[in-house]
Design an enzyme around this catalytic site. Structure first.
Site, short mmCIF file in Angstrom:
data_model
loop_
_atom_site.label_atom_id
_atom_site.label_comp_id
_atom_site.label_asym_id
_atom_site.label_seq_id
_atom_site.Cartn_x
_atom_site.Cartn_y
_atom_site.Cartn_z
N SER A 147 90.87 32.68 64.63
CA SER A 147 90.09 32.67 63.44
C SER A 147 88.88 32.70 63.21
O SER A 147 87.92 32.96 62.44
CB SER A 147 90.59 31.37 62.50
N LYS A 185 85.57 25.97 61.14
CA LYS A 185 85.28 27.09 60.09
C LYS A 185 83.82 27.02 59.67
O LYS A 185 83.24 25.78 59.78
CB LYS A 185 86.10 26.74 58.81
#
Lengths: 227, 227
Positions: A147, A185
């Site tokens: 990701s 993230k």
DNA sequence: CCACTTTTGTTCTCTAATCGTTCCATTCAT
DNA sequence: ATGAATGGAACGATTAGAGAACAAAAGTGG
């Protein structure tokens, strides 16, 4: 560990950081503490820094960062059902090991698999050149998944994380979402929402309310091994 | 381990720290223990410190910190059932891993800028855990440019290179082209030609005759630092 | 890209109150 | 008595607040 004023200031900084992601200026802190001069704020900041509660970039505007909160003070700004007893507080001093400029930091497991980090604290540790870390307490996570691939963070890399409760917009953080899922993230704020951005076109940004997201640290370094 | 007074004081400190996050002053502790002088508190604090139950910053006001609690005393005051009775939160030295050794490897400068590496051998070096490297002789290069960005190698990263004259197809190597330009690229062979592949759609693969390309090493690891 | 303005952080000096340290006399229990 | 714990007070250091001048960064407009 803290005096009343120090505590008050720390709370204020943490709150502002939590709400807007922007650290208050000295002027604003002065106002918040109802002082008439900034010099006092300066001393308080120094004390908090000395005690390891905050970190700052020297000579930079609004560059404060909360490293930890004292017992009793609520970290997440508001009353979150913080499921995990966030034992994070007592700072374990990191001792540089024998070898001059290398540090042993604990390896807490993998990230991105939807497991709270605390759950899998193991005995493993990783040797890391101190040049890669700054001050503060660190730990390492093995990155799982793709990701963050467009940020140059690949599956199997080791992410070096500096413990912190807050982060500025655009920084890569370890975010614990709703007390259950820890991911790596980009952190961004949009109005009253927290946005967690992956670095991979195939994934969508995710939006949360501030109280749903707990920052557990920010990315400080990266190690990769080729075979 | 503790006398009655010491125990009482420790409990008090812990309670206050837990409730307000502000450590009590000597005066306040004096009151709490129903003493009439601060000197007694001073001795008790010294005893607690000596035994590792508390830590303090010398000559600082309200700078106490509880390190551990005696058995039976609950550390977490109210809110959360603090799971671990905190038996020892002391310095806690981290356990070294398998290959704990560290290597100093020379930092030869930047790569990708069209400069032969040998030219700029400096004094700089980098300490790297051996676990990241294998056997062999290594050196480090600072990556410059974005030609390998899709391989997760970013501008400013440190590439750890293992000296080698050859490499297998698909490996990332430091290739010295025509004796003048050193670059970090994927190495591939196509018939009688050597192909150097960047990992960036904006760049084209380059083809050379075997004698034009000299492999100076292969990528063994990567270090990155975030600020 | 430069010059200018505004914002922001740093430093210094004073003043006052709080806080920690130390030394020594006193008390208490054996 | 004797050693340990306590009390008392003086002393020095830290913390705090204010004010001002200065320096550095960030922002603006040409």
């Amino acid at each position: 560990m803290l005096t009343a004023k120090q505590h008050e200031l720390l709370l204020f900084i943490n709150q502002r950081l939590d709400e807007s992601g922007i650290s208050p200026s000295f002027e604003e802190m002065k106002e918040a503490l109802d002082l008439k001069s900034k010099s006092g704020v300066h001393r308080l900041i120094g004390a908090l820094e000395e005690r390891g509660f905050i970190r700052r970039l020297a000579n930079r505007a609004r560059a404060l960062e909360v490293m930890k909160m004292p017992e009793g003070g609520n970290v997440g700004g508001n009353n979150v059902a913080r499921f995990a007893p966030v034992k994070e507080t007592k700072p374990q001093i990191q001792i540089p090991v024998a070898a001059n400029d290398v540090m042993e930091i604990p390896l807490h497991g993998k990230i991105a698999a939807g497991v709270p980090i605390e759950a899998l604290e193991g005995q493993n540790s990783l040797s890391v050149p101190m040049a890669l870390l700054g001050a503060g307490e660190h730990y390492a996570l093995e990155v799982s998944g793709d990701s963050m691939i467009e940020a140059g963070i690949l599956d199997g890399d080791y992410a070096l994380i500096r413990k912190a409760n807050t982060a500025r917009d655009g920084e890569i953080v370890v975010a614990l979402v709703r007390g259950e899922e820890a991911t790596l993230k980009y952190l961004r704020r949009e109005g009253q929402q927290i946005r967690l951005d992956p670095a991979n076109g195939s994934y969508e940004p995710q939006y949360y309310a501030p109280h749903e997201v707990e920052v557990q640290g920010k990315l400080a370094g990266l190690l990769r091994r080729y075979h």
